[in-house]
Design an enzyme around this catalytic site. Structure first.
Site, PDB file in Angstrom:
ATOM      1  N   TYR A 258       0.830  -1.206   0.000  1.00 59.00           N
ATOM      2  CA  TYR A 258       0.000   0.000   0.000  1.00 59.00           C
ATOM      3  C   TYR A 258       0.870   1.264   0.000  1.00 59.00           C
ATOM      4  CZ  TYR A 258      -3.082   3.664   1.709  1.00 59.00           C
ATOM      5  OH  TYR A 258      -3.760   4.847   1.860  1.00 59.00           O
TER       6      TYR A 258
ATOM      7  N   VAL B 122      -5.426  -1.694   7.955  1.00 57.98           N
ATOM      8  CA  VAL B 122      -6.710  -2.372   7.798  1.00 57.98           C
ATOM      9  C   VAL B 122      -6.846  -2.700   6.314  1.00 57.98           C
ATOM     10  CG1 VAL B 122      -9.222  -2.172   7.996  1.00 57.98           C
ATOM     11  CG2 VAL B 122      -7.744  -1.167   9.768  1.00 57.98           C
TER      12      VAL B 122
ATOM     13  N   GLY C 285     -13.239   2.047   6.485  1.00 60.89           N
ATOM     14  CA  GLY C 285     -14.477   2.810   6.559  1.00 60.89           C
ATOM     15  C   GLY C 285     -15.529   2.169   7.453  1.00 60.89           C
TER      16      GLY C 285
ATOM     17  N   TYR D 207      -6.693  10.931  10.940  1.00 60.55           N
ATOM     18  CA  TYR D 207      -6.078  11.302  12.211  1.00 60.55           C
ATOM     19  C   TYR D 207      -6.547  12.676  12.678  1.00 60.55           C
ATOM     20  CZ  TYR D 207      -3.027   7.356  11.106  1.00 60.55           C
ATOM     21  OH  TYR D 207      -2.549   6.108  10.792  1.00 60.55           O
TER      22      TYR D 207
END
Length: 174
Positions: free
Chosen positions: A35, A97, A103, A141
């Site tokens: 990612y 995640v 989400g 954040y």
């Protein structure tokens, strides 16, 4: 199996990783690196993780997130120390995640548990770093009321640079 930690999120629970979870932890590390476009930097092995997370000297802890009994994320963290506050803190090294489960509140649940853990362990703070380009994470954040430490710059020594500085150390240990 380790004790399940109930959460306010339906169908989600957390648990601390155990030694048999090393392949899962390594998989999550690789997914996070992919990612972050850093797959080429992952050199960690299962043996290293076993030794450093579950061996005689444990350098970090891992919290796993499950959704409908499927592992979907993790948080790897360790204690640091604030000299100014005279207390330990928790440094969150990695939070991940899986894309299909973002989400749903799983990241918030992981961070919430770590925040409570910091309080329970009498820590002064919970902190982490985020890549500048990761605007989705930065927005997340900010929504939690976390504050960036813009006046600090992270420095790092690795590989040959680390060896070079160690070899020029004026407080030699020989």
């Amino acid at each position: 199996m380790c004790k399940k930690i109930k959460t306010d999120l339906p169908d989600c629970y957390l648990r601390f990783a155990e030694e048999e979870d090393v392949p899962l932890i390594l998989d999550f590390i690789r997914r996070l690196a992919e990612y972050e476009n850093m797959s080429d930097q992952v050199v960690a092995t299962g043996e290293q993780l076993q030794k450093n997370l579950f061996g005689e000297q444990r350098y970090a802890e891992v919290l796993l997130a499950y959704y409908h009994d499927q592992p979907v994320g993790f948080a790897l963290f360790f204690h640091n120390f604030s000299t100014f506050m005279g207390k330990p803190g928790i440094h969150l090294e990695d939070l991940y995640v899986m894309a299909d489960f973002r989400g749903k509140g799983i990241g918030t649940t992981l961070l919430g548990y770590l925040a409570q853990l910091a309080i329970d362990r009498n820590c002064a703070r919970l902190e982490w770093v985020v890549l500048d380009w990761n605007t989705h994470a930065i927005e997340f954040y900010h929504a939690l009321d976390a504050h960036p430490m813009d006046e600090w710059t992270t420095f790092r020594l690795t590989g040959e640079s680390l060896k070079k500085v160690a070899n020029n150390n004026y407080t030699r240990r020989d």
